[in-house]
Motif scaffolding. Sequence first.
Motif, short mmCIF file in Angstrom:
data_model
loop_
_atom_site.label_atom_id
_atom_site.label_comp_id
_atom_site.label_asym_id
_atom_site.label_seq_id
_atom_site.Cartn_x
_atom_site.Cartn_y
_atom_site.Cartn_z
N ALA A 126 -10.44 -34.29 -5.06
CA ALA A 126 -9.37 -35.48 -4.08
C ALA A 126 -8.82 -34.18 -2.82
O ALA A 126 -8.46 -35.34 -1.83
CB ALA A 126 -7.76 -35.69 -4.99
N ALA A 127 -8.57 -33.27 -2.81
CA ALA A 127 -8.08 -33.59 -1.18
C ALA A 127 -9.21 -31.89 -0.86
O ALA A 127 -9.47 -32.58 0.56
CB ALA A 127 -7.47 -31.58 -1.44
N GLN A 128 -10.63 -32.02 -1.07
CA GLN A 128 -11.83 -31.33 0.02
C GLN A 128 -12.57 -32.44 0.09
O GLN A 128 -12.36 -33.28 1.08
CB GLN A 128 -12.51 -30.40 -0.99
CG GLN A 128 -10.98 -28.92 -1.20
CD GLN A 128 -10.39 -28.33 0.08
OE1 GLN A 128 -11.35 -29.02 1.10
NE2 GLN A 128 -9.55 -27.61 0.38
N SER A 178 -6.08 -41.66 -4.47
CA SER A 178 -7.08 -40.81 -3.88
C SER A 178 -7.52 -41.21 -2.56
O SER A 178 -9.27 -41.58 -2.63
CB SER A 178 -7.55 -39.19 -4.34
OG SER A 178 -6.75 -38.81 -4.86
N ILE A 194 -9.84 -30.68 -9.97
CA ILE A 194 -9.03 -32.06 -8.86
C ILE A 194 -8.89 -31.67 -7.13
O ILE A 194 -8.81 -32.87 -6.47
CB ILE A 194 -7.76 -32.62 -9.75
CG1 ILE A 194 -7.30 -34.41 -9.23
CG2 ILE A 194 -6.43 -31.87 -9.42
CD1 ILE A 194 -8.22 -35.12 -9.46
N GLY A 195 -8.51 -30.38 -6.97
CA GLY A 195 -8.31 -30.49 -5.54
C GLY A 195 -9.35 -30.28 -5.14
O GLY A 195 -9.50 -30.75 -3.43
N TYR A 251 -8.86 -31.81 -14.39
CA TYR A 251 -7.61 -31.48 -13.28
C TYR A 251 -7.90 -29.59 -13.06
O TYR A 251 -7.08 -29.86 -11.62
CB TYR A 251 -6.71 -30.95 -14.46
CG TYR A 251 -5.21 -32.00 -15.22
CD1 TYR A 251 -4.67 -33.07 -14.25
CD2 TYR A 251 -5.52 -32.84 -16.11
CE1 TYR A 251 -3.94 -34.11 -14.32
CE2 TYR A 251 -4.85 -33.60 -16.53
CZ TYR A 251 -4.36 -34.69 -16.06
OH TYR A 251 -3.37 -35.54 -16.13
N LYS A 252 -8.66 -29.32 -14.02
CA LYS A 252 -9.12 -27.74 -13.01
C LYS A 252 -10.18 -28.38 -12.04
O LYS A 252 -9.87 -27.12 -10.54
CB LYS A 252 -9.68 -27.37 -14.17
CG LYS A 252 -9.68 -26.85 -15.05
CD LYS A 252 -9.18 -25.41 -15.37
CE LYS A 252 -8.73 -24.65 -16.69
NZ LYS A 252 -7.53 -23.90 -16.65
N ASP A 281 -8.18 -38.19 -22.08
CA ASP A 281 -7.16 -38.42 -21.47
C ASP A 281 -7.72 -39.53 -20.33
O ASP A 281 -9.53 -39.34 -20.11
CB ASP A 281 -6.75 -37.82 -20.37
CG ASP A 281 -6.04 -35.94 -21.14
OD1 ASP A 281 -5.30 -36.69 -22.35
OD2 ASP A 281 -5.78 -35.56 -20.07
N SER A 282 -7.45 -40.82 -19.91
CA SER A 282 -7.72 -41.61 -18.97
C SER A 282 -7.25 -41.01 -18.00
O SER A 282 -5.66 -41.53 -17.75
CB SER A 282 -7.29 -42.94 -19.35
OG SER A 282 -8.44 -43.02 -20.49
N VAL A 333 -5.89 -43.09 -12.89
CA VAL A 333 -4.48 -43.05 -11.90
C VAL A 333 -4.36 -41.34 -10.64
O VAL A 333 -4.70 -42.33 -9.30
CB VAL A 333 -3.17 -43.03 -12.16
CG1 VAL A 333 -2.47 -42.82 -11.08
CG2 VAL A 333 -3.44 -44.14 -13.08
N LEU A 334 -5.04 -40.57 -11.06
CA LEU A 334 -5.39 -39.66 -10.10
C LEU A 334 -6.39 -39.82 -8.79
O LEU A 334 -6.69 -39.49 -7.88
CB LEU A 334 -5.91 -38.15 -10.92
CG LEU A 334 -4.69 -37.35 -11.25
CD1 LEU A 334 -4.03 -38.11 -12.35
CD2 LEU A 334 -5.09 -35.85 -11.92
N HIS A 336 -6.49 -32.21 -25.15
CA HIS A 336 -7.23 -32.64 -23.97
C HIS A 336 -7.95 -33.34 -23.64
O HIS A 336 -8.67 -33.44 -22.95
CB HIS A 336 -7.53 -31.26 -22.84
CG HIS A 336 -6.09 -30.19 -23.33
ND1 HIS A 336 -4.40 -30.58 -22.84
CD2 HIS A 336 -5.74 -28.71 -24.15
CE1 HIS A 336 -3.90 -29.61 -23.35
NE2 HIS A 336 -5.04 -28.87 -23.74
N GLY A 382 -10.27 -35.04 -19.03
CA GLY A 382 -8.77 -33.98 -19.31
C GLY A 382 -9.22 -32.72 -18.32
O GLY A 382 -7.85 -32.07 -18.04
N PHE A 383 -9.83 -32.21 -18.22
CA PHE A 383 -10.55 -31.11 -17.96
C PHE A 383 -11.36 -31.12 -15.49
O PHE A 383 -11.42 -30.22 -15.65
CB PHE A 383 -11.96 -30.62 -18.76
CG PHE A 383 -11.23 -30.00 -20.00
CD1 PHE A 383 -10.07 -29.09 -20.39
CD2 PHE A 383 -11.84 -30.81 -21.13
CE1 PHE A 383 -10.36 -28.81 -21.43
CE2 PHE A 383 -11.53 -30.46 -22.07
CZ PHE A 383 -10.66 -29.57 -22.26
#
Lengths: 323, 343
Positions: free
Chosen positions: B113-115, B158, B109-110, B106-107, B149-150, B153-154, B146, B103-104
């Motif tokens: 997934a983006a870098q 990507s 993910i940039g 998310y902090k 979470d699974s 998908v994110l 939090h 769940g963490f």
Amino acid sequence: MAVVTMSQALNMALHEEMARDERVFLIGEDIKDSTYGITKGLWDTYGHKRVIGTPISEAAIAGAVLGAASVGLRPVAEFMYMTFMMCAMDQVVNQAAKSKYMFGGKAVLPIVYRTMAGAGRANAAQHTQSLEAWFAHVPGLKIVMPTTPYDAKGLLKTSIRDDNPVIFIENKVQYATTRGEVPSTDYTIPFGQAAIRRAGTDVTIVALQRMNEIALEAADELAEIGIEAEVIDPRTIVPLDLDSIVKSVRKTHRVVIVHEAHERVGFGAELVAQIVQHAFDYLDAPPIRVANPNVPTPFNRTLEELSIPSAAQVVQAVRGLMR
Amino acid sequence: MTAPAATRAPNGATDAASASPITMAQALNRVLAEALASDPKVVLVGEDIGHAGGVFRVTDGLLARFGAARVLDTPLAESAIIGAAFGMALTGLRPIAEIQFMGFLYKAIGQLAAQAAQVRARTWGQVNAPLVVRCPYGGGVRTPEHHADSLEVLLAHSPGLKVVCPSTPADAAGLLRSAINDPDPVVVMEPIRLYRAGRELVADDAPPVPIGSARVRRTGSDVTVIAWGAMVPVALAGAETAAAMGIDAEVIDLRTLAPLDAETTGASLEKTGRLVVVHEAPLTGGLGGDVVADLVERCFWALRAPPRRVTGCDVVYPPQLLEDIYLPDAPRVAQAIRAVMED
């Protein structure tokens, strides 16, 4: 009725909502000067207390609106380019989306997260992603994806008046080039109502946002060879007007889904799964997805074009289903 | 650098103990120790992984054995963990980062997934990032908000990320080996509730489990059940219940969520014509939709009934007392298997 661009329609909605409700305020990067004209003139009218420019820190923007909304304001945050919403995912998902549930319905967070998706301007991998599938998978968020200037104005007003967090996705390629009639009067468009962009009997094309323009182009080409396509624009994917889509597929027996996001685990997959569940016995051919072929958007113009669904691809997909 | 000698056997996973059945946590610990011992470029990074040995004991004993330069305790800052690990990967190290609860993620993910995920494509293949991110994930152990979470998908949405998800100690070891050997970012989703759910023999010289290879866990002819991670035992139990009703279900453990093993899933559906997908994450926009869409597209003419999904509910992951209602269980899987036979 005036014919305006997509960015002008969005600008109208913001002007009208800020005039209507003093709790509405804007926050984001470069919104005083407004890179795409969406927030043009608002700083002049409402001043720096209601049009707040921020440093380049998406997490700070998302954190600030969370706090503002929790004490009764109605923030509209702008996230320039959807990929950078990744930097604010914790605030958006773990905090905003979950709060109402975690506080037994007592947390009311009327936040609009405006963001820009879409490729086609040689903006490369990090300024083009369409991440609606990420947010559609998060319980507690509504996902709005307007296609026309008329819908953009009406849906943005509905978003601002909604008491829950709303992800409002704009396609930046449409800002200046997509025009349409927009009344200067106050109107809203309810969430969860799809629009039939073209009626047809032979195949259903469900398209997200700018891909409706591609789908309509494909439908014209298909009409020339005697295939009548019905084009459906969900307009909001959460909540989803599944009834309109299923009704159409039960009539046409064939469906193609078109979106700009990556095909793998894109929202098209959810649409296929739902359609198969609710219209299995009506299908004469497998539902097909036309989407980004699972690559980061290339910077090179030629390669970028190949990564975005085209009318030719849609036509080819439909013809494959008709055989 | 000099690695201090082991002061005690981490999780009992010493050479002498390798002939005994071990848990998934011990299997992962053993592979991490092997990687640290055999390749000086391997570095572990994460919260509480050193002095505390990891909240799930997966990195137990590794700081003592390999030293603080190889096993880095970090502040509670997931974006810093992945950012640092990505930088290490770009400059020749082989970092293995741990995000304590998914769940963490998310902090971070940039950064991920983006870098990290996009760096190979963005540099036309000139730069790659051999980065492993271990993520304990999922529910069933009464964690607070939090922490259950699974978020597959994110990751699977990507491009540039590979995602593996073991359900047994041996597969955990084999998939982690493959992840460490891979030249690009790989996320290892480790089902929290299976860390200690069972033991099996894991050979020291067991080969890596190839990324992208599913495993048929139960052979059957009537319906294909696809699951991963903690839902595999649930699917197997559901299949046994269905067997008592005379339905012969085939259970496939995907093991890799990106890329999908299209061959194994397709061959099974061509045989059975019926499909049930099981996952913990919420239904809407879940990976199950993608598994269904892919198979419907490829095996449409073999399908004899609409596929069904057995998933978590479309709500925020609930507090402890409600999680048994939220999570798919064997009766729900059996019911779906039965329903798909009657459709």
